[in-house]
Scaffold this motif. Structure first.
Motif, PDB file in Angstrom:
ATOM      1  N   ASP A 411     -11.123 -42.715  42.816  1.00 27.09           N
ATOM      2  CA  ASP A 411     -11.257 -43.931  43.508  1.00 27.09           C
ATOM      3  C   ASP A 411     -10.424 -45.021  42.546  1.00 27.09           C
ATOM      4  N   GLN A 412      -9.581 -45.205  43.129  1.00 27.80           N
ATOM      5  CA  GLN A 412      -8.520 -46.010  42.665  1.00 27.80           C
ATOM      6  C   GLN A 412      -9.044 -47.801  42.301  1.00 27.80           C
ATOM      7  N   VAL A 413     -10.024 -48.101  42.940  1.00 29.10           N
ATOM      8  CA  VAL A 413     -10.574 -49.595  42.854  1.00 29.10           C
ATOM      9  C   VAL A 413     -11.120 -49.479  41.456  1.00 29.10           C
ATOM     10  N   LEU A 414     -12.092 -48.453  41.282  1.00 31.40           N
ATOM     11  CA  LEU A 414     -12.861 -48.376  39.968  1.00 31.40           C
ATOM     12  C   LEU A 414     -11.949 -48.197  38.950  1.00 31.40           C
ATOM     13  N   LEU A 415     -10.940 -47.319  38.999  1.00 28.02           N
ATOM     14  CA  LEU A 415     -10.396 -46.814  37.933  1.00 28.02           C
ATOM     15  C   LEU A 415      -9.332 -48.011  37.646  1.00 28.02           C
ATOM     16  N   ASP A 416      -8.754 -48.893  38.537  1.00 26.80           N
ATOM     17  CA  ASP A 416      -7.902 -50.020  38.212  1.00 26.80           C
ATOM     18  C   ASP A 416      -9.096 -51.275  37.361  1.00 26.80           C
ATOM     19  N   ALA A 417     -10.149 -51.250  38.045  1.00 28.33           N
ATOM     20  CA  ALA A 417     -11.112 -52.186  37.438  1.00 28.33           C
ATOM     21  C   ALA A 417     -11.292 -51.583  35.844  1.00 28.33           C
ATOM     22  N   LEU A 418     -11.517 -50.507  35.491  1.00 33.88           N
ATOM     23  CA  LEU A 418     -11.844 -50.030  34.135  1.00 33.88           C
ATOM     24  C   LEU A 418     -10.624 -50.308  33.262  1.00 33.88           C
ATOM     25  N   GLY A 419      -9.279 -49.904  33.877  1.00 26.49           N
ATOM     26  CA  GLY A 419      -8.141 -49.891  33.141  1.00 26.49           C
ATOM     27  C   GLY A 419      -8.192 -48.432  32.619  1.00 26.49           C
ATOM     28  N   PRO A 420      -6.640 -48.099  32.250  1.00 25.47           N
ATOM     29  CA  PRO A 420      -6.309 -46.770  31.983  1.00 25.47           C
ATOM     30  C   PRO A 420      -7.137 -46.034  30.770  1.00 25.47           C
ATOM     31  N   LEU A 421      -7.208 -46.840  29.641  1.00 25.66           N
ATOM     32  CA  LEU A 421      -7.928 -46.502  28.257  1.00 25.66           C
ATOM     33  C   LEU A 421      -9.272 -46.199  28.490  1.00 25.66           C
ATOM     34  N   LEU A 422     -10.112 -47.194  29.222  1.00 28.53           N
ATOM     35  CA  LEU A 422     -11.486 -47.111  29.183  1.00 28.53           C
ATOM     36  C   LEU A 422     -11.764 -46.121  30.343  1.00 28.53           C
ATOM     37  N   ALA A 423     -11.173 -45.957  31.349  1.00 31.35           N
ATOM     38  CA  ALA A 423     -11.195 -44.962  32.274  1.00 31.35           C
ATOM     39  C   ALA A 423     -11.064 -43.466  31.652  1.00 31.35           C
ATOM     40  N   THR A 424      -9.907 -43.247  31.048  1.00 29.49           N
ATOM     41  CA  THR A 424      -9.774 -42.129  30.538  1.00 29.49           C
ATOM     42  C   THR A 424     -10.565 -41.559  29.392  1.00 29.49           C
ATOM     43  N   SER A 425     -10.909 -42.531  28.572  1.00 32.95           N
ATOM     44  CA  SER A 425     -11.873 -42.310  27.479  1.00 32.95           C
ATOM     45  C   SER A 425     -13.351 -41.973  28.078  1.00 32.95           C
ATOM     46  N   TYR A 426     -13.760 -42.883  29.164  1.00 34.62           N
ATOM     47  CA  TYR A 426     -15.054 -42.308  29.542  1.00 34.62           C
ATOM     48  C   TYR A 426     -15.254 -41.169  30.351  1.00 34.62           C
ATOM     49  N   ILE A 427     -14.320 -40.709  31.209  1.00 36.84           N
ATOM     50  CA  ILE A 427     -14.157 -39.342  31.862  1.00 36.84           C
ATOM     51  C   ILE A 427     -14.027 -38.371  30.792  1.00 36.84           C
ATOM     52  N   ALA A 428     -13.375 -38.622  29.818  1.00 34.32           N
ATOM     53  CA  ALA A 428     -13.252 -37.349  28.898  1.00 34.32           C
ATOM     54  C   ALA A 428     -14.659 -37.276  28.193  1.00 34.32           C
ATOM     55  N   VAL A 429     -15.251 -38.310  27.813  1.00 41.17           N
ATOM     56  CA  VAL A 429     -16.589 -38.106  27.057  1.00 41.17           C
ATOM     57  C   VAL A 429     -17.724 -37.480  28.124  1.00 41.17           C
ATOM     58  N   LYS A 430     -17.701 -37.851  29.399  1.00 42.40           N
ATOM     59  CA  LYS A 430     -18.576 -37.373  30.503  1.00 42.40           C
ATOM     60  C   LYS A 430     -18.450 -36.067  30.646  1.00 42.40           C
ATOM     61  N   ARG A 431     -17.018 -35.269  30.775  1.00 38.34           N
ATOM     62  CA  ARG A 431     -16.545 -34.114  31.120  1.00 38.34           C
ATOM     63  C   ARG A 431     -17.274 -33.244  29.931  1.00 38.34           C
ATOM     64  N   GLU A 432     -17.079 -33.899  28.806  1.00 36.00           N
ATOM     65  CA  GLU A 432     -17.600 -32.855  27.405  1.00 36.00           C
ATOM     66  C   GLU A 432     -18.747 -32.848  27.573  1.00 36.00           C
ATOM     67  N   GLU A 433     -19.771 -34.064  27.835  1.00 42.72           N
ATOM     68  CA  GLU A 433     -21.362 -33.641  28.069  1.00 42.72           C
ATOM     69  C   GLU A 433     -21.633 -32.674  29.122  1.00 42.72           C
ATOM     70  N   ALA A 434     -21.032 -32.824  30.165  1.00 40.43           N
ATOM     71  CA  ALA A 434     -21.261 -31.900  31.277  1.00 40.43           C
ATOM     72  C   ALA A 434     -21.160 -30.591  30.963  1.00 40.43           C
ATOM     73  N   LEU A 435     -19.927 -30.021  30.063  1.00 38.54           N
ATOM     74  CA  LEU A 435     -19.518 -28.992  29.620  1.00 38.54           C
ATOM     75  C   LEU A 435     -20.657 -28.198  28.849  1.00 38.54           C
ATOM     76  N   PHE A 436     -20.972 -29.292  27.823  1.00 37.50           N
ATOM     77  CA  PHE A 436     -22.031 -28.988  26.842  1.00 37.50           C
ATOM     78  C   PHE A 436     -23.350 -28.549  27.610  1.00 37.50           C
ATOM     79  N   PHE A 437     -23.924 -29.124  28.541  1.00 41.27           N
ATOM     80  CA  PHE A 437     -24.914 -28.629  29.113  1.00 41.27           C
ATOM     81  C   PHE A 437     -24.859 -27.860  30.314  1.00 41.27           C
ATOM     82  N   ALA A 438     -23.672 -27.092  30.737  1.00 43.32           N
ATOM     83  CA  ALA A 438     -23.446 -26.374  31.792  1.00 43.32           C
ATOM     84  C   ALA A 438     -24.076 -25.039  31.626  1.00 43.32           C
TER      85      ALA A 438
END
Length: 453
Positions: A411-438
């Motif tokens: 979703d480019q609209v939301l990614l652009d709104a968040l900005g590269p650093l916030l989007a990258t760090s947020y998605i990385a954190v959430k992927r890690e949480e999802a993996l932990f509970f898998a």
């Protein structure tokens, strides 16, 4: 309130510690505390924090994000307007913080600064946002290492009101002591589940209040040997906890600069303006990505089930509580003031600054690009067949956090709104949480979420 007022209040109340608080990408409220005698300097200097904290997950691991390791700092810079004396702990006050770089500019990974940016975008169109949040939570006791509901009362029952009258009154008193205007409080669907609503205020203050409510409810509950949990699904066999976002947009028109609710048009069906429809259209278009932010934990997706009144489909309707977006009916005599849209697929595992900011970004895209939302649904979307939903363009919301994150990454609209650093760090954190509970059981997942939120 300015710095001088804060220092005077600290001295008058004999405050010893002042907490500098923020909400991270994992939805956890964190911070550091300064001794009161150093507050004068700390208000201007901030408190140092490692850059890695925005890569820290809700399961206390560090996601891999370039530039968010052991090297480098940002500052927690408090907003004096958020100062409150905390009535549930001794000699302590707190302020909510922005994350700033060492040069004093807003750090690109700061969620609170993200919301400010989205509000600035609205202001470019001469629009401001007001928000009210419905807070749902459970009260529980620890019995031999297991959380059990504090009572077993029925939904909206007066018995439930009586059962928790003492703790509820203390929660309300603590909120009022901090200057918050409470609208409603009642027992909800689950045993010992409660719902609290505050008066709608400007969007930044509303996000700040979400943190305050969580902190206050949990802090006061501990005084009664109770645990309050805002986790999306703390008890797997009971109703979930939402943090429903009610949002309205306001503009200033005419020579008198009259206050005008831009979602209200008495001449249209349901008194919902064309701008309101466009806003809904934008939210529905981006909804699969949006829930990666508003429903931000693996536990969230145990709540988003059909026929559970939490919304499971990308649909909207007038007073339709199974739609992702409900258009509430208006109150007689204050029709314009009460016109708003409710996003039901939101919970307290989401960072409120990110949730409200992303909601605004999605809705503003709808306004700018005149995105029509289609027809309002007059029945529970779950009662349609799969074929009927396909014909109506009604899609099932993501079934997991990973599925929602997949949508966010596209979703480019939301990614652009968040900005590269916030989007990258947020998605990385959430992927890690999802993996932990898998590989965790549903029960273990619920237990770990219970205490964190």
């Amino acid at each position: 309130m300015d710095t001088r007022d804060v220092i005077q209040q600290v001295q008058a109340a004999k405050i010893r510690l002042v907490r500098f608080l923020y909400c991270d990408n994992g939805g956890i409220i964190r911070g550091k505390a300064t001794h009161a005698r150093k507050l004068g300097n700390r208000i201007h200097e901030g408190i140092g924090q490692t850059l890695a904290m925005q890569a820290f997950t809700g399961v206390e691991t560090l996601a891999s994000v370039e530039g968010m390791g052991p090297v480098g700092e940002f500052r927690l810079l408090p907003d004096p307007a958020t100062f409150v004396v905390l009535p549930y702990v001794p000699n302590t006050a707190s302020m909510l913080c922005d994350m700033v770089r060492l040069d004093g500019e807003a750090w690109e990974a700061c969620p609170r600064s993200f919301l400010k940016r989205m509000l600035a975008r609205l202001a470019e169109h001469h629009i401001r946002a007001e928000v009210g949040v419905e807070h749902e939570f459970y009260l529980a006791r620890d019995v031999e290492g297991q959380y059990v509901p504090a009572d077993y009362s029925a939904c909206y029952s007066s018995v439930g009101m009586d059962e928790q009258a003492m703790v509820v009154d203390s929660i309300l008193a603590a909120l009022e002591a901090q200057g918050f205007a409470v609208e409603l409080f009642h027992p909800e669907l689950g045993p010992a589940q409660q719902e609290l609503s505050l008066t709608h205020v400007d969007a930044l203050r509303a996000a700040d209040q979400v943190l305050r409510v969580r902190e206050t409810v949990r802090g006061v509950s501990r005084l009664f040997q109770l645990y309050a949990s805002f986790a999306p699904k703390p008890f797997l066999d009971q109703g979930g906890n939402g943090a429903h976002i009610h949002l309205s947009l306001w503009g200033m028109t005419g020579h008198a600069r009259a206050r005008q609710n831009l979602f209200y048009d008495e001449h249209r069906p349901g008194s919902l303006s064309q701008m309101g429809l466009y806003f809904i259209g934008g939210v529905l278009r981006h909804l699969h990505a949006l829930v990666a932010i508003t429903c931000a934990s693996p536990n969230s997706y145990r709540r988003l089930l059909p026929h559970f009144w939490s919304s499971a489909y990308g649909a909207y309707g007038f007073d339709n509580r199974e739609g992702a977006i409900r258009v509430p009916s208006l109150f007689k005599g204050r029709e314009q003031d009460s016109s708003n849209l409710e996003l039901k697929c939101a919970d307290h595992s989401g960072n409120p600054y990110l949730s409200i900011g992303a909601l605004i970004a999605a809705g503003l895209d709808g306004i700018i690009n005149k995105i029509e939302p289609g027809d309002a649904q007059v029945i529970d979307p779950g009662n349609y067949s799969d074929e009927e939903r396909a014909q109506l363009g009604i899609r099932r919301l993501p079934l997991s956090l990973n599925e929602a994150l997949d949508a966010l990454e596209q979703d480019q609209v939301l990614l652009d709104a968040l900005g590269p650093l916030l989007a990258t760090s947020y998605i990385a954190v959430k992927r890690e949480e999802a993996l932990f509970f898998a590989d965790k059981s549903p029960e273990e997942e619920a237990l770990q979420h219970f205490y964190k939120y």
